[in-house]
Design an enzyme around this catalytic site. Structure first.
Site, PDB file in Angstrom:
ATOM      1  N   ARG A  51      48.261 -21.677  34.512  1.00 49.39           N
ATOM      2  CA  ARG A  51      49.212 -20.578  34.287  1.00 49.39           C
ATOM      3  C   ARG A  51      49.401 -19.704  35.536  1.00 49.39           C
ATOM      4  NH1 ARG A  51      47.280 -17.352  29.318  1.00 49.39           N
ATOM      5  NH2 ARG A  51      45.261 -18.036  30.111  1.00 49.39           N
ATOM      6  N   GLU A  52      49.455 -20.345  36.688  1.00 47.02           N
ATOM      7  CA  GLU A  52      49.595 -19.613  37.942  1.00 47.02           C
ATOM      8  C   GLU A  52      50.854 -18.743  37.958  1.00 47.02           C
ATOM      9  OE1 GLU A  52      48.958 -22.805  37.529  1.00 47.02           O
ATOM     10  OE2 GLU A  52      47.636 -23.601  39.091  1.00 47.02           O
ATOM     11  N   LYS A  75      65.922 -18.241  20.413  1.00 47.29           N
ATOM     12  CA  LYS A  75      65.237 -19.513  20.575  1.00 47.29           C
ATOM     13  C   LYS A  75      66.157 -20.644  20.997  1.00 47.29           C
ATOM     14  CE  LYS A  75      61.301 -18.048  18.220  1.00 47.29           C
ATOM     15  NZ  LYS A  75      60.608 -17.721  16.992  1.00 47.29           N
ATOM     16  N   GLY A  78      51.630  -5.824  12.505  1.00 43.52           N
ATOM     17  CA  GLY A  78      50.281  -6.376  12.360  1.00 43.52           C
ATOM     18  C   GLY A  78      49.372  -6.189  13.550  1.00 43.52           C
ATOM     19  N   GLU A 124      44.469  -6.991  14.104  1.00 46.71           N
ATOM     20  CA  GLU A 124      44.399  -8.384  14.570  1.00 46.71           C
ATOM     21  C   GLU A 124      43.622  -8.576  15.873  1.00 46.71           C
ATOM     22  OE1 GLU A 124      48.229 -10.382  14.354  1.00 46.71           O
ATOM     23  OE2 GLU A 124      48.783  -9.336  12.523  1.00 46.71           O
ATOM     24  N   ARG A 163      55.035 -15.363  28.913  1.00 47.90           N
ATOM     25  CA  ARG A 163      54.263 -15.556  27.686  1.00 47.90           C
ATOM     26  C   ARG A 163      54.109 -17.039  27.359  1.00 47.90           C
ATOM     27  NH1 ARG A 163      51.327 -11.607  26.445  1.00 47.90           N
ATOM     28  NH2 ARG A 163      51.074 -12.612  24.419  1.00 47.90           N
ATOM     29  N   CYS A 213      60.803 -13.033  13.184  1.00 47.36           N
ATOM     30  CA  CYS A 213      61.360 -12.489  14.426  1.00 47.36           C
ATOM     31  C   CYS A 213      62.580 -13.250  14.869  1.00 47.36           C
ATOM     32  CB  CYS A 213      60.382 -12.445  15.586  1.00 47.36           C
ATOM     33  SG  CYS A 213      58.763 -13.049  15.327  1.00 47.36           S
ATOM     34  N   HIS A 262      59.716  -6.194  22.863  1.00 47.34           N
ATOM     35  CA  HIS A 262      59.744  -7.186  23.944  1.00 47.34           C
ATOM     36  C   HIS A 262      60.030  -6.548  25.287  1.00 47.34           C
ATOM     37  CE1 HIS A 262      60.463  -9.903  20.429  1.00 47.34           C
ATOM     38  NE2 HIS A 262      59.478 -10.507  21.042  1.00 47.34           N
TER      39      HIS A 262
HETATM   40  N1  GLN Z   1      51.566 -10.300  12.623  1.00 44.01           N
HETATM   41  C1  GLN Z   1      51.912 -10.791  13.909  1.00 44.01           C
HETATM   42  C2  GLN Z   1      51.720  -9.728  14.971  1.00 44.01           C
HETATM   43  O1  GLN Z   1      51.900  -8.596  14.685  1.00 44.01           O
HETATM   44  C3  GLN Z   1      53.352 -11.245  13.935  1.00 44.01           C
HETATM   45  C4  GLN Z   1      53.745 -11.753  15.287  1.00 44.01           C
HETATM   46  C5  GLN Z   1      55.055 -12.469  15.305  1.00 44.01           C
HETATM   47  O2  GLN Z   1      55.861 -12.350  14.444  1.00 44.01           O
HETATM   48  N2  GLN Z   1      55.311 -13.224  16.322  1.00 44.01           N
HETATM   49  O3  GLN Z   1      51.367 -10.005  16.098  1.00 44.01           O
HETATM   50 ZN    ZN Z   2      57.671 -11.146  15.127  1.00 51.19          ZN
END
Ligand code: GLN
Ligand code: ZN
Length: 756
Positions: free
Chosen positions: A17-18, A115, A436, A488, A519, A647, A698
């Site tokens: 991952r340079e 995406k 989360g 988390e 990412r 998302c 983001h």
């Molecule tokens: N629960 C995850 C978080 O908060 C959801 C992440 C996501 O939707 N990509 O990181």
């Molecule tokens: Zn999300």
């Protein structure tokens, strides 16, 4: 007859991952642009050498990108919206578009991100303004071409362009701009670019038109035809590439376009070969996309040889062999994965191994001496996987067979559940919550690493995570959020974490795949029947709940998302694998409920990207995907509130399915599109509660309470107040505590303003 080898694209991020680390250093101001470019050039050189060593005849040039190749194309075409200014430093403008900030740290509204077809790779959506003009700026591409030539490799450079129709199709047009009306001007730039490349002595140019696998409206088909007639060139050969699906109704069109080569995806859609052979004129070069660029399993080279034989028996033109699509979507190298048992490792092929498979396939197809042992070895590896007892578990299969006896929907309709839940939870209007995760600091990452590598013992690890949870709960209480989360901190990644705790998965140490910009994710490898040996999240969640009077929301990753973000076994239908996952996760849901958790979020962040590219395949996918979600979510009491999170910003075509999920609350990404996507929910008369994200996580820019109040007001003009939740676009793990604190305080402020 000779068969040539080429590759459509190589992963950019680097085996260690340079590129990620260099980008992030550059963004923090620790290195300058030249240092960043040096790392990028070293990576390109290394990747070209590897591809050359694998015996390719043609090397992709221009597939590399500092952030995203669609953005590179936009910049090359001069499609830079006015708001980004024209900084004298090209990198500054570039990163302003990509992430809302250049080296000068001034804040901009970044381009939208979405995406790339049905992958988990995100591209930056080109924006087209009224009176859009273009101005070719091929500097970066030409510099890379020169770099590649200077390496004096045996293989020849083959510049890679994103085709004009695909670029235009993916673009977002502002204020009733007719996209196709811009095509003429766009083609002028492409034609000029091809001229320049030809003057550089280029023989083949790869031009990617994955739109050809979509259901295209007639005017777009006509536009494709017209465009490639216009781009015809006598000096330069175009290899038109299509991937991710069958050419379907566009087969004849793709075959008759006046280009010298056509590439088709035979990993995803082997059946299209016959139809292509029916239509492809013999003066063309046919590129067979045989090696799966989207999966990690070793290929059965005998199956692949059969496809080559089929092509040869009916087609007298030249044949090239290639991966099905760019290798951007797979990790770089399986060789350094020392933690994977040799038995399982022998089932796998990452990007470098895939190039070798191509090489072997060439030997096999041309009847080289080594052909027989190479064939035997590949067949043995595939057979070992398909017959392995490690992939099949009787109890999982029994449970799946008894599926019909399980609840597939909640006991009562939403309206009824809503009032029960409201009685129990007593939340204010416009309840505030997060998605989360909370910031993953260096200390937390280090803690997990230390634990994984055995440098700290389980008791100390547990104490440290509990401390992080306690701090996080205190922060949320101080901010005045209504529904709290544990944060988390124990999770490296929302899918990897569950994969680590479920049977049937294999994890890599460095199997990184780019998700967006710097990412990366390490998709788990799902090779066998899935089951849950013991509760996964219950202890952490219960601990968090013990610290507060406010409700704590349990956090799970949903079955479809685990599936779509993993590399999945190919020996049974995806539907079956999804239902196995759903059963395993439903056990977790029940255990959380039993532990006194009344709100449980089941993230389906990746549900949409599994949507087949062709309309005719969608209903079937949605049918089992929604069934899997409901199987996970339906075994709880009516008073337990099920949330889901998604998302994405496109809901029009799947709104019925979203409603069928019947989550009590869904949170969605909405801030970058300025709430525009809510229209889909309004048009559909979506009944359940929604939290449209009002904080764009983001971007490093911190939104003000006024901005968020504005977004919330917009949501209120289209949704009923009783439906609205207030939350960010997504999890906060990539952000820093400072910015998160400020932004969430402002978010709570916005909710309070709305309540007044
Ligand atoms: N629960 C995850 C978080 O908060 C959801 C992440 C996501 O939707 N990509 O990181
Ligand atoms: Zn999300």
């Amino acid at each position: 007859m000779s068969i040539q080898l080429h590759n459509l694209g190589f992963p950019r991020i680097g085996a260690r991952r340079e590129l990620k680390f260099a980008l992030e250093q550059y963004w923090r101001g620790e290195i300058n642009g030249d240092a960043l470019e040096t790392v990028a050039a070293q990576l390109r050189a290394e990747h070209w050498r590897w591809q050359d060593q694998a015996g390719l005849d043609w090397l992709p040039v221009g597939d590399f990108s500092l952030y995203d190749h669609v953005l590179d194309t936009s910049v090359m075409l001069g499609a830079i919206p006015d708001r980004f200014g024209q900084d004298s430093d090209a990198l500054t403008t570039y990163f302003r578009m990509a992430r809302g900030r250049g080296a000068d740290n001034q804040a901009f509204a970044a381009l939208e991100m979405t995406k790339w077809f049905d992958t988990n790779y995100h591209f930056l959506v080109p924006e087209l303004e009224a009176g859009q003009t273009f101005k070719l700026n091929p500097g970066r591409l030409l510099a890379q071409l020169a770099e590649c030539k200077a390496l004096n490799l045996t293989a020849q450079p083959k510049p890679v362009l994103l085709g004009p129709l695909t670029w235009l199709w993916l673009a977002k047009a502002r204020s009733n701009v007719d996209k196709l009306a811009l095509l003429d001007a766009l083609l002028t730039e492409y034609a000029a670019l091809l001229q320049i490349l030809s003057a550089q002595g280029v023989e083949w140019v790869q031009i990617d038109e994955p739109v050809l696998v979509l259901d295209l409206p007639t005017d777009w088909k006509t536009a494709l035809e017209m465009s490639y007639h216009r781009l015809q060139s006598r000096e330069l050969k175009l290899m038109l590439t299509t991937y991710f699906d069958d050419l379907g109704d566009n087969t004849q069109l793709a075959c008759r376009l006046p280009v010298q080569g056509l590439h088709i995806d035979l990993a995803r859609a082997p059946k299209q070969l016959d139809r292509v052979l029916d239509n492809l004129p013999a003066y063309k070069t046919l590129s067979l996309g045989l090696i799966d660029g989207r999966g990690v399993w070793r290929a059965d080279l005998n199956d692949k040889r059969a496809l080559i034989d089929q092509a040869r028996s009916r087609f007298s033109g030249a044949l090239w062999l290639a991966p099905s699509c760019s290798l951007l979507h797979v990790p770089i190298d399986v060789a350094p994965e020392t933690a994977i048992e040799p038995e399982l490792k022998n089932w796998l092929a990452f990007a470098r191994q895939k190039l070798l498979e191509l090489n072997h396939l060439q030997a096999i197809a041309t009847g080289a001496e080594t052909a027989a042992p190479l064939l035997a070895e590949s067949q043995a590896a595939v057979a070992a996987r398909l017959q392995s007892p490690r992939a099949r578990k009787a109890d999982v299969r029994r449970r799946l067979a008894a599926l019909d006896s399980l609840p597939r929907q909640r006991q009562t309709p939403f309206k009824f559940r809503q009032s029960l839940q409201q009685q129990q939870l007593a939340l204010p209007q416009f309840p505030t919550t997060t998605i989360g995760s909370f910031p993953q600091t260096t200390a937390i990452r280090q803690l997990r690493r230390d634990y994984k590598q055995g440098r700290i013992d389980p008791t100390d690890y547990q104490a440290a995570i509990e401390q992080a949870i306690a701090d996080c709960i205190a922060e949320q209480e101080a901010l005045g959020l209504d529904v709290l989360v544990h944060g988390e901190f124990e999770r490296n990644d929302m899918v990897e974490y569950f994969a680590e705790h479920l049977d049937g998965f294999l994890l890599t140490q460095n199997g990184w795949v780019q998700s967006y910009g710097s990412r990366c994710v390490k998709p788990p490898i799902l090779y066998g029947d899935v089951s849950r040996p013991e509760p996964i999240t219950v202890a952490w969640t219960r601990y968090a709940q013990s610290l507060t009077e406010k409700p704590v929301k349990g956090m799970l990753t949903g079955p479809v998302t685990v599936l779509n973000w993993s590399f999945v076994r190919d020996d049974q239908p995806r539907r079956e694998t999804a239902l196995q996952l759903a059963l395993a996760l439903s056990d977790e849901v029940k255990d959380l409920e039993q532990a006194g958790i009344n709100i449980i979020q089941i993230d389906e962040a990746a549900l949409r990207e599994g949507l087949p590219l062709k309309h005719r395949d969608r209903a079937e996918y949605l049918d089992w995907a929604i069934a899997a979600f409901r199987l996970t979510a339906s075994m709880v009491a009516d008073s337990t509130q099920i949330h889901s999170h998604m998302c994405y910003s496109e809901f029009n075509d799947i709104i019925q399915a979203i409603a069928d999920m019947d989550a009590d609350v869904i949170s969605i990404e909405a801030s970058r599109s300025g709430m525009a996507l809510l229209q889909a929910f309004v048009d559909f008369n979506y009944p359940n509660a929604i939290g449209p994200g009002i904080y764009d996580i983001h971007s490093p820019n911190q939104p003000s309470a006024t901005e968020m109040t504005g977004l919330l007001q917009q949501a209120r003009t289209v949704l009923d107040d009783s439906q609205i939740w207030v939350n960010p676009d997504c999890g906060l793990k990539t952000r820093g505590w400072e910015e998160v604190r400020g932004a969430l305080a402002a978010m709570v402020e916005a909710a309070k303003t709305a309540r007044r």
